[in-house]
Every structure is written in structure tokens, then in C-alpha cells.
Design an enzyme around this catalytic site. Structure first.
Site, PDB file in Angstrom:
ATOM      1  N   GLY A  86      12.942  26.949 -17.135  1.00  0.00           N
ATOM      2  CA  GLY A  86      12.308  28.069 -17.815  1.00  0.00           C
ATOM      3  C   GLY A  86      12.972  29.395 -17.475  1.00  0.00           C
ATOM      4  O   GLY A  86      13.272  30.206 -18.360  1.00  0.00           O
TER       5      GLY A  86
ATOM      6  N   ASP B  86      17.935  36.895 -11.184  1.00  0.00           N
ATOM      7  CA  ASP B  86      16.866  37.695 -10.588  1.00  0.00           C
ATOM      8  C   ASP B  86      17.449  38.470  -9.416  1.00  0.00           C
ATOM      9  O   ASP B  86      18.585  38.252  -8.993  1.00  0.00           O
ATOM     10  CB  ASP B  86      15.678  36.821 -10.137  1.00  0.00           C
ATOM     11  CG  ASP B  86      16.098  35.713  -9.189  1.00  0.00           C
ATOM     12  OD1 ASP B  86      16.761  36.013  -8.180  1.00  0.00           O
ATOM     13  OD2 ASP B  86      15.777  34.539  -9.466  1.00  0.00           O
TER      14      ASP B  86
ATOM     15  N   LYS C  44      13.381  40.133 -13.965  1.00  0.00           N
ATOM     16  CA  LYS C  44      12.294  39.278 -14.441  1.00  0.00           C
ATOM     17  C   LYS C  44      11.036  39.522 -13.623  1.00  0.00           C
ATOM     18  O   LYS C  44      11.082  40.089 -12.529  1.00  0.00           O
ATOM     19  CB  LYS C  44      12.675  37.793 -14.340  1.00  0.00           C
ATOM     20  CG  LYS C  44      12.731  37.280 -12.912  1.00  0.00           C
ATOM     21  CD  LYS C  44      12.997  35.792 -12.846  1.00  0.00           C
ATOM     22  CE  LYS C  44      12.903  35.315 -11.389  1.00  0.00           C
ATOM     23  NZ  LYS C  44      13.196  33.900 -11.238  1.00  0.00           N
TER      24      LYS C  44
ATOM     25  N   ASN D  30       0.812  -1.224   0.000  1.00  0.00           N
ATOM     26  CA  ASN D  30       0.000   0.000   0.000  1.00  0.00           C
ATOM     27  C   ASN D  30       0.844   1.271   0.000  1.00  0.00           C
ATOM     28  O   ASN D  30       0.323   2.369   0.150  1.00  0.00           O
ATOM     29  CB  ASN D  30      -0.944   0.007   1.205  1.00  0.00           C
ATOM     30  CG  ASN D  30      -0.211   0.130   2.529  1.00  0.00           C
ATOM     31  OD1 ASN D  30       1.012  -0.054   2.594  1.00  0.00           O
ATOM     32  ND2 ASN D  30      -0.945   0.445   3.595  1.00  0.00           N
ATOM     33  N   GLY D  31       2.179   1.133  -0.141  1.00  0.00           N
ATOM     34  CA  GLY D  31       3.047   2.303  -0.216  1.00  0.00           C
ATOM     35  C   GLY D  31       3.711   2.697   1.082  1.00  0.00           C
ATOM     36  O   GLY D  31       4.573   3.569   1.091  1.00  0.00           O
ATOM     37  N   GLU D  32       3.314   2.069   2.211  1.00  0.00           N
ATOM     38  CA  GLU D  32       3.979   2.372   3.479  1.00  0.00           C
ATOM     39  C   GLU D  32       5.437   1.897   3.435  1.00  0.00           C
ATOM     40  O   GLU D  32       5.769   0.923   2.757  1.00  0.00           O
ATOM     41  CB  GLU D  32       3.245   1.696   4.638  1.00  0.00           C
ATOM     42  CG  GLU D  32       1.866   2.281   4.899  1.00  0.00           C
ATOM     43  CD  GLU D  32       1.152   1.589   6.045  1.00  0.00           C
ATOM     44  OE1 GLU D  32       1.753   0.683   6.666  1.00  0.00           O
ATOM     45  OE2 GLU D  32      -0.012   1.938   6.312  1.00  0.00           O
TER      46      GLU D  32
ATOM     47  N   ASP E 138      14.989  23.970 -12.051  1.00  0.00           N
ATOM     48  CA  ASP E 138      13.850  23.063 -11.927  1.00  0.00           C
ATOM     49  C   ASP E 138      13.338  22.720 -13.322  1.00  0.00           C
ATOM     50  O   ASP E 138      13.772  21.759 -13.952  1.00  0.00           O
ATOM     51  CB  ASP E 138      12.768  23.695 -11.070  1.00  0.00           C
ATOM     52  CG  ASP E 138      11.645  22.724 -10.733  1.00  0.00           C
ATOM     53  OD1 ASP E 138      11.630  21.593 -11.271  1.00  0.00           O
ATOM     54  OD2 ASP E 138      10.755  23.085  -9.930  1.00  0.00           O
TER      55      ASP E 138
END
Length: 324
Positions: free
Chosen positions: A236, A178, A201, A45-47, A233
Site C-alpha cells: 500500500g 517516507d 506521507k 497439536n502443532g508442537e 508488506d
């Protein structure tokens, strides 16, 4: 006699989650030790289940986990591993977070928003962490979110020294993508003896990862420009900044960043960019599809290993960066 004295010496133990085992092995090699064998797996279940194969009682434990994708899974695994060490009677638990997840959510920009970076610090403290060791936080104030010592390491010496050997310094200009990175860019300028430029920006507040570049402040015509940022990331921001520099007559553009998050369209943007070289560190694993000739990944392992040794030997982590 009113007490008992112990003759035991301090013991360091080094643990790693499953997010970025290659970096953990590099750091362990630098320290001359081995990563403690750990049994970890996911239930249906992902645990997540974790158990250490050696006793950690009375040891100074260092636990590394970089918050890469899927980020929420690896943060949860790290919290579980901290809890396991606390319940195993570790003497101290230093959490090594090369890339600190949710660091961009460090303040409320508008009403009804969370401060998720503070939440991550609170979760680590509650789980049992006594110290955090991290690299290039998105903003310095995150150090104050954790109620305990925070060792903030910098990749600047590693990245700047590499760039300094690759370019003609007489034509070099350091560029901040920036206003928020100007202070870091200033330190680059001091180290390499180069002038500063800034790309102004503006983001769309209603759309994530949408950036409009307005203008370049500073002389970049005919210059070799090095854009310095803490992370890439979706790429862009950095690719738009590079395009602005070329539009203003830059001869060449290099990009450096500590953390290569490289999510979504980042791979295509890097491949199609006119940037001559992207220089990252290995705080995060690099996706296989990004094996590009113009992508260089430098190892942050020696820097982290030196900091771990200073912490363990009650030395000075600050001394590692005194030359700045």
C-alpha cells in the site's frame, strides 16, 4: 604439567530451519559446505520437534531461519533449534535472520504497547544465541536490543548496482517513500550520483497499513524515479508513493526493497501498479502467485556467505561494506 592442550581445528557447521530452505542451500553452496541434516516435524497439536543428525559438540554453528509466514511458527522453530544446539554443546551459535520478525515494533508509539523487537532479541539470547547476523533491519537501534554481537548486513550494494545498469543515470532520481528512509536513500544517491526526492506521507494511527500521501518534495518531473524501501508488506505504501510520483510528472518509476513480505493484497497491487519493475532480494521466499515479468529477485546469498566466512575466520564483517 597442569593442563591439557588440544590440537583440534575450528569447525563450522551450517543449519537451517524449514522456513526458506532454498536460501540456505544457496548460502551453503557459496561456502562450499552442506546444510547439516536435521529431522524436524510438527506434532498433531502443532508442537515442533527438532533433532540434528550430526554432532555439534565444539563446533561454531550457524543457524539460518527467515521469519516468513506463518511468522510465529518459524520464530518458535528457530528458538527450539537454538536450544538444541546449546544442549548439544556447540562452541558458538550464530543466528542468521535475513528478515527479522517484529522489527517494526521497535518502540512504543502510544501507551500500553509492547516493544516486540526487543522481546525477539531477548528470546534468542535466552535460548542460547551468541551472535545475530541479519540484513537491513527496519531501524538501526534494534542492534542494541541483543546483548551480544550483531552483524548488520546491507543489500544496498546489490540493489543499487543492479539499478545502475538498468537506467539512464542522467535522468535518475532516488526517492525515499517516507522521512524514515531518507538516510538510506542518501547512501543510494552517493553510490549512483543521483539527486534525492521524498514522498511525504501520513498514516492513520488507528488503522494498520492505511497511508495517505500528501506531497512530493524534490524535482521528479520527466525523471526516472527509484523508490527505495526496506520492505514491501501489503504494498500500500509503495504503490501510493509511486502514484504520487506519476502524478507529479515522473517518466518512470522503479521500486527496490530488501524484503518482499508481500502479504494480503500485495500481489494484486503489484500486478495493477504502473511501476515498471519491482526489485527485491530473496531474504524471504517469493509467493508462487507473484511470478510477474516486472518482478526481479536478486540473491542475497553471496553477501550472507561472505559475512559468515568473516565471522568464522575472525575477520571483519564491516570490511564488506567499507566502500560505502
Amino acid at each position: 604439567m597442569t593442563g591439557i592442550k588440544t590440537t583440534g581445528e575450528k569447525k563450522m557447521m551450517f543449519f537451517s530451519g524449514r522456513a526458506h530452505p532454498e536460501l540456505a542451500e544457496e548460502i551453503a553452496h557459496e561456502l562450499g559446505i552442506e546444510v547439516v541434516p536435521t529431522k524436524a516435524f510438527d506434532f498433531a497439536n502443532g508442537e515442533i520437534y527438532v533433532r540434528y543428525q550430526e554432532s555439534a559438540r565444539g563446533a561454531d554453528c550457524f543457524l539460518i531461519q527467515s521469519h516468513t509466514a506463518p511468522i510465529n511458527k518459524w520464530i518458535m522453530e528457530q528458538l527450539i533449534m537454538i536450544d538444541a544446539l546449546k544442549r548439544a554443546s556447540a562452541r558458538s551459535i550464530t543466528v542468521i535472520v535475513p528478515f527479522y520478525g517484529y522489527a517494526r515494533q521497535d518502540k512504543k508509539h502510544r501507551g500500553r504497547e509492547p516493544i516486540s523487537a526487543r522481546l525477539i532479541a531477548d528470546l534468542m539470547k535466552t535460548a542460547g544465541a551468541t551472535r545475530i547476523l541479519t540484513v537491513d533491519l527496519h531501524t538501526d537501534q534494534i542492534q542494541g536490543f541483543f546483548d551480544g554481537p550483531v552483524d548488520h548486513l546491507f543489500a544496498l550494494p546489490l540493489l543499487a548496482d543492479y539499478v545502475g545498469t538498468k537506467v539512464d543515470r542522467s535522468k535518475l532520481t532516488i526517492v525515499s517513500p517516507d522521512a524514515g528512509r531518507v538516510r538510506v536513500a542518501d547512501r543510494w544517491c552517493d553510490r549512483l550520483g543521483a539527486p534525492l526526492a521524498i514522498v511525504h506521507k501520513r498514516r492513520d494511527p488507528d488503522l494498520a497499513n492505511q497511508v495517505t500521501v500528501h506531497e512530493v518534495v524534490g524535482d521528479v518531473k520527466g525523471r526516472i524515479c527509484v523508490l527505495v524501501d526496506d520492505m514491501i508488506d501489503t504494498a500500500g505504501t509503495i504503490c501510493a508513493a509511486a502514484d504520487a510520483l506519476f502524478a507529479h510528472g515522473a517518466e518512470d518509476v522503479m521500486v527496490t526493497a530488501t524484503h518482499g513480505v508481500l502479504s494480503g493484497p500485495a500481489a494484486d497491487r503489484l500486478k495493477n501498479s504502473k511501476v515498471s519493475e519491482f526489485v527485491l532480494t530473496n531474504t524471504l521466499p517469493t509467493p508462487n502467485e507473484l511470478e510477474l515479468d516486472k518482478l526481479t529477485v536478486l540473491s542475497i546469498a553471496p553477501t550472507i556467505a561472505r559475512a559468515v566466512r568473516e565471522v568464522f575466520e575472525d575477520g571483519s564483517v564491516t570490511s564488506l561494506f567499507d566502500e560505502q
